[in-house]
Design a protein around this motif. Structure first.
Motif, PDB file in Angstrom:
ATOM      1  N   VAL A 112      35.050  -3.061 104.103  1.00 10.22           N
ATOM      2  CA  VAL A 112      34.048  -4.126 104.176  1.00 10.22           C
ATOM      3  C   VAL A 112      32.704  -3.591 103.703  1.00 10.22           C
ATOM      4  O   VAL A 112      32.369  -2.423 103.930  1.00 10.22           O
ATOM      5  CB  VAL A 112      33.947  -4.678 105.619  1.00 10.22           C
ATOM      6  N   GLU A 113      31.937  -4.448 103.024  1.00  8.95           N
ATOM      7  CA  GLU A 113      30.600  -4.054 102.615  1.00  8.95           C
ATOM      8  C   GLU A 113      29.739  -3.873 103.862  1.00  8.95           C
ATOM      9  O   GLU A 113      29.787  -4.682 104.791  1.00  8.95           O
ATOM     10  CB  GLU A 113      29.989  -5.116 101.700  1.00  8.95           C
ATOM     11  N   ALA A 114      28.933  -2.813 103.884  1.00 12.23           N
ATOM     12  CA  ALA A 114      28.176  -2.458 105.082  1.00 12.23           C
ATOM     13  C   ALA A 114      27.248  -3.571 105.536  1.00 12.23           C
ATOM     14  O   ALA A 114      27.079  -3.804 106.736  1.00 12.23           O
ATOM     15  CB  ALA A 114      27.382  -1.171 104.828  1.00 12.23           C
ATOM     16  N   ASP A 115      26.623  -4.276 104.581  1.00  9.72           N
ATOM     17  CA  ASP A 115      25.663  -5.297 104.985  1.00  9.72           C
ATOM     18  C   ASP A 115      26.327  -6.531 105.573  1.00  9.72           C
ATOM     19  O   ASP A 115      25.658  -7.417 106.091  1.00  9.72           O
ATOM     20  CB  ASP A 115      24.752  -5.683 103.819  1.00  9.72           C
ATOM     21  N   ARG A 116      27.657  -6.602 105.530  1.00  4.78           N
ATOM     22  CA  ARG A 116      28.374  -7.728 106.135  1.00  4.78           C
ATOM     23  C   ARG A 116      28.794  -7.447 107.571  1.00  4.78           C
ATOM     24  O   ARG A 116      29.291  -8.340 108.254  1.00  4.78           O
ATOM     25  CB  ARG A 116      29.610  -8.090 105.302  1.00  4.78           C
ATOM     26  N   LEU A 117      28.615  -6.221 108.033  1.00  4.88           N
ATOM     27  CA  LEU A 117      28.998  -5.877 109.398  1.00  4.88           C
ATOM     28  C   LEU A 117      27.973  -6.420 110.387  1.00  4.88           C
ATOM     29  O   LEU A 117      26.787  -6.099 110.318  1.00  4.88           O
ATOM     30  CB  LEU A 117      29.106  -4.363 109.553  1.00  4.88           C
ATOM     31  N   LEU A 118      28.440  -7.218 111.327  1.00  4.24           N
ATOM     32  CA  LEU A 118      27.569  -7.712 112.392  1.00  4.24           C
ATOM     33  C   LEU A 118      27.668  -6.800 113.607  1.00  4.24           C
ATOM     34  O   LEU A 118      26.663  -6.315 114.120  1.00  4.24           O
ATOM     35  CB  LEU A 118      27.954  -9.138 112.777  1.00  4.24           C
ATOM     36  N   ALA A 119      28.893  -6.542 114.063  1.00  7.20           N
ATOM     37  CA  ALA A 119      29.128  -5.668 115.219  1.00  7.20           C
ATOM     38  C   ALA A 119      30.591  -5.244 115.212  1.00  7.20           C
ATOM     39  O   ALA A 119      31.452  -5.942 114.664  1.00  7.20           O
ATOM     40  CB  ALA A 119      28.792  -6.393 116.523  1.00  7.20           C
ATOM     41  N   PHE A 120      30.860  -4.086 115.842  1.00 14.83           N
ATOM     42  CA  PHE A 120      32.243  -3.623 115.903  1.00 14.83           C
ATOM     43  C   PHE A 120      32.422  -2.648 117.051  1.00 14.83           C
ATOM     44  O   PHE A 120      31.465  -2.038 117.536  1.00 14.83           O
ATOM     45  CB  PHE A 120      32.689  -2.994 114.575  1.00 14.83           C
ATOM     46  N   ASP A 121      33.675  -2.505 117.476  1.00 13.53           N
ATOM     47  CA  ASP A 121      34.034  -1.614 118.578  1.00 13.53           C
ATOM     48  C   ASP A 121      33.694  -0.167 118.259  1.00 13.53           C
ATOM     49  O   ASP A 121      33.957   0.316 117.148  1.00 13.53           O
ATOM     50  CB  ASP A 121      35.537  -1.695 118.853  1.00 13.53           C
ATOM     51  N   GLY A 122      33.169   0.536 119.260  1.00  9.88           N
ATOM     52  CA  GLY A 122      32.890   1.951 119.091  1.00  9.88           C
ATOM     53  C   GLY A 122      34.142   2.796 119.038  1.00  9.88           C
ATOM     54  O   GLY A 122      34.081   3.969 118.661  1.00  9.88           O
ATOM     55  N   THR A 123      35.297   2.216 119.385  1.00 11.23           N
ATOM     56  CA  THR A 123      36.560   2.959 119.320  1.00 11.23           C
ATOM     57  C   THR A 123      37.047   3.096 117.884  1.00 11.23           C
ATOM     58  O   THR A 123      37.923   3.926 117.601  1.00 11.23           O
ATOM     59  CB  THR A 123      37.643   2.251 120.141  1.00 11.23           C
ATOM     60  N   LEU A 124      36.525   2.304 116.978  1.00 10.39           N
ATOM     61  CA  LEU A 124      36.964   2.350 115.592  1.00 10.39           C
ATOM     62  C   LEU A 124      36.331   3.525 114.870  1.00 10.39           C
ATOM     63  O   LEU A 124      35.146   3.819 115.048  1.00 10.39           O
ATOM     64  CB  LEU A 124      36.611   1.048 114.877  1.00 10.39           C
ATOM     65  N   GLN A 125      37.113   4.176 114.056  1.00 13.21           N
ATOM     66  CA  GLN A 125      36.623   5.313 113.279  1.00 13.21           C
ATOM     67  C   GLN A 125      35.986   4.799 111.999  1.00 13.21           C
ATOM     68  O   GLN A 125      36.627   4.143 111.180  1.00 13.21           O
ATOM     69  CB  GLN A 125      37.777   6.265 112.953  1.00 13.21           C
ATOM     70  N   GLN A 126      34.716   5.131 111.824  1.00 13.73           N
ATOM     71  CA  GLN A 126      33.985   4.645 110.665  1.00 13.73           C
ATOM     72  C   GLN A 126      33.907   5.711 109.581  1.00 13.73           C
ATOM     73  O   GLN A 126      33.730   6.893 109.861  1.00 13.73           O
ATOM     74  CB  GLN A 126      32.557   4.231 111.055  1.00 13.73           C
ATOM     75  N   GLY A 127      34.066   5.273 108.349  1.00 11.56           N
ATOM     76  CA  GLY A 127      33.954   6.186 107.227  1.00 11.56           C
ATOM     77  C   GLY A 127      33.359   5.484 106.027  1.00 11.56           C
ATOM     78  O   GLY A 127      32.994   4.312 106.068  1.00 11.56           O
ATOM     79  N   THR A 128      33.267   6.219 104.920  1.00 12.21           N
ATOM     80  CA  THR A 128      32.739   5.684 103.680  1.00 12.21           C
ATOM     81  C   THR A 128      33.704   6.024 102.556  1.00 12.21           C
ATOM     82  O   THR A 128      34.140   7.165 102.447  1.00 12.21           O
ATOM     83  CB  THR A 128      31.354   6.273 103.359  1.00 12.21           C
ATOM     84  N   MET A 129      34.055   5.026 101.753  1.00 10.70           N
ATOM     85  CA  MET A 129      34.985   5.249 100.650  1.00 10.70           C
ATOM     86  C   MET A 129      34.305   4.924  99.338  1.00 10.70           C
ATOM     87  O   MET A 129      33.630   3.895  99.217  1.00 10.70           O
ATOM     88  CB  MET A 129      36.223   4.368 100.804  1.00 10.70           C
ATOM     89  N   PHE A 130      34.472   5.796  98.364  1.00 15.73           N
ATOM     90  CA  PHE A 130      33.971   5.565  97.020  1.00 15.73           C
ATOM     91  C   PHE A 130      34.931   4.619  96.324  1.00 15.73           C
ATOM     92  O   PHE A 130      36.121   4.891  96.223  1.00 15.73           O
ATOM     93  CB  PHE A 130      33.876   6.891  96.259  1.00 15.73           C
ATOM     94  N   MET A 131      34.423   3.463  95.880  1.00 16.68           N
ATOM     95  CA  MET A 131      35.316   2.454  95.322  1.00 16.68           C
ATOM     96  C   MET A 131      36.092   2.963  94.117  1.00 16.68           C
ATOM     97  O   MET A 131      37.178   2.495  93.813  1.00 16.68           O
ATOM     98  CB  MET A 131      34.507   1.206  94.926  1.00 16.68           C
ATOM     99  N   GLY A 132      35.552   3.937  93.414  1.00 14.94           N
ATOM    100  CA  GLY A 132      36.259   4.480  92.260  1.00 14.94           C
ATOM    101  C   GLY A 132      37.587   5.096  92.625  1.00 14.94           C
ATOM    102  O   GLY A 132      38.488   5.182  91.801  1.00 14.94           O
ATOM    103  N   SER A 133      37.741   5.530  93.895  1.00 13.59           N
ATOM    104  CA  SER A 133      38.989   6.164  94.297  1.00 13.59           C
ATOM    105  C   SER A 133      40.121   5.159  94.378  1.00 13.59           C
ATOM    106  O   SER A 133      41.285   5.529  94.372  1.00 13.59           O
ATOM    107  CB  SER A 133      38.820   6.859  95.656  1.00 13.59           C
TER     108      SER A 133
END
Length: 216
Positions: A93-114
């Motif tokens: 999901v695009e970061a600016d679309r995130l409103l709120a989410f569970d702290g149990t979820l593991q957050q990361g960043t993916m380069f779209m080129g991959s």
């Protein structure tokens, strides 16, 4: 922690001691109980490299850590809110679309080129969406924002889905994406090139599409 939908533009979450959640700054509308909101400088659970990746891409979306005991109502900009429940899979999901989410979820960043090679990078340039996309993985709930409502479209190996890149909100599952070109009716009548590019998603999963081509 599940979200309770108050209406199409507001959700409520229960915060319990020993648990935490993350929200976009400015998303808290009201709360009851003993709840604290702390600026999060590490980009959620993505750690230092996640934060650096977003800084380099100029895509840092400030987050708040929400803790305590009570209930919190979230909403932002009058946008439509879609709650997505994850059962061990990964949400892109695009970061600016995130409103709120569970702290149990593991957050990361993916380069779209991959995922899409050069076409993944082209997607970022053409659509205005970032080259880096936020990933949330595990068991928990995510509230995302969109314009005009959201529809969930299943993706199967036999039936890929083509989406206007500007209407794309998020996707989950074992899904590959690539940007393809197509001649749309608008091009034929000389009214622009909005449909000249399509985001093709294939594999197993689902994609969330908003009822608008407007960015947040």
């Amino acid at each position: 922690m599940p979200f309770r939908e108050i209406n199409s533009k507001m959700v409520e979450a229960t915060v319990a001691p020993g648990q935490k959640m993350f929200s976009q700054r400015g998303a808290m509308l009201a709360y009851k109980g003993e709840v604290s909101f702390t600026p999060n400088m590490q980009g959620g659970q993505g750690g230092l490299m996640s934060m650096i990746g977003r800084r380099v891409a100029n895509e840092a979306t400030p987050l708040m850590t929400v803790e305590g005991s009570g209930t919190v109502m979230f909403g932002h900009g009058g946008h439509h809110i879609q709650v997505i429940n994850l059962a061990g899979d990964t949400l892109y999901v695009e970061a600016d679309r995130l409103l709120a989410f569970d702290g149990t979820l593991q957050q990361g960043t993916m380069f779209m080129g991959s995922q899409g090679g050069v076409m993944g990078m082209v997607r970022g340039q053409v659509t205005g969406q970032g080259l880096f996309t936020t990933t949330l993985k595990g068991h928990g709930a995510v509230a995302v924002m969109a314009h005009g409502g959201v529809i969930e479209l299943p993706i199967t190996p036999q039936r890929p889905v083509h989406v206007d890149p500007q209407a794309y909100v998020a996707h989950h599952g074992d899904v590959r994406n690539k940007l393809s070109t197509a001649l749309g009716w608008r091009d034929m009548v000389g009214r622009g090139s909005g449909e000249a590019f399509q985001l093709e998603l294939s594999g197993n999963g689902a994609v969330y599409v908003q009822a608008s081509e407007e960015k947040l």
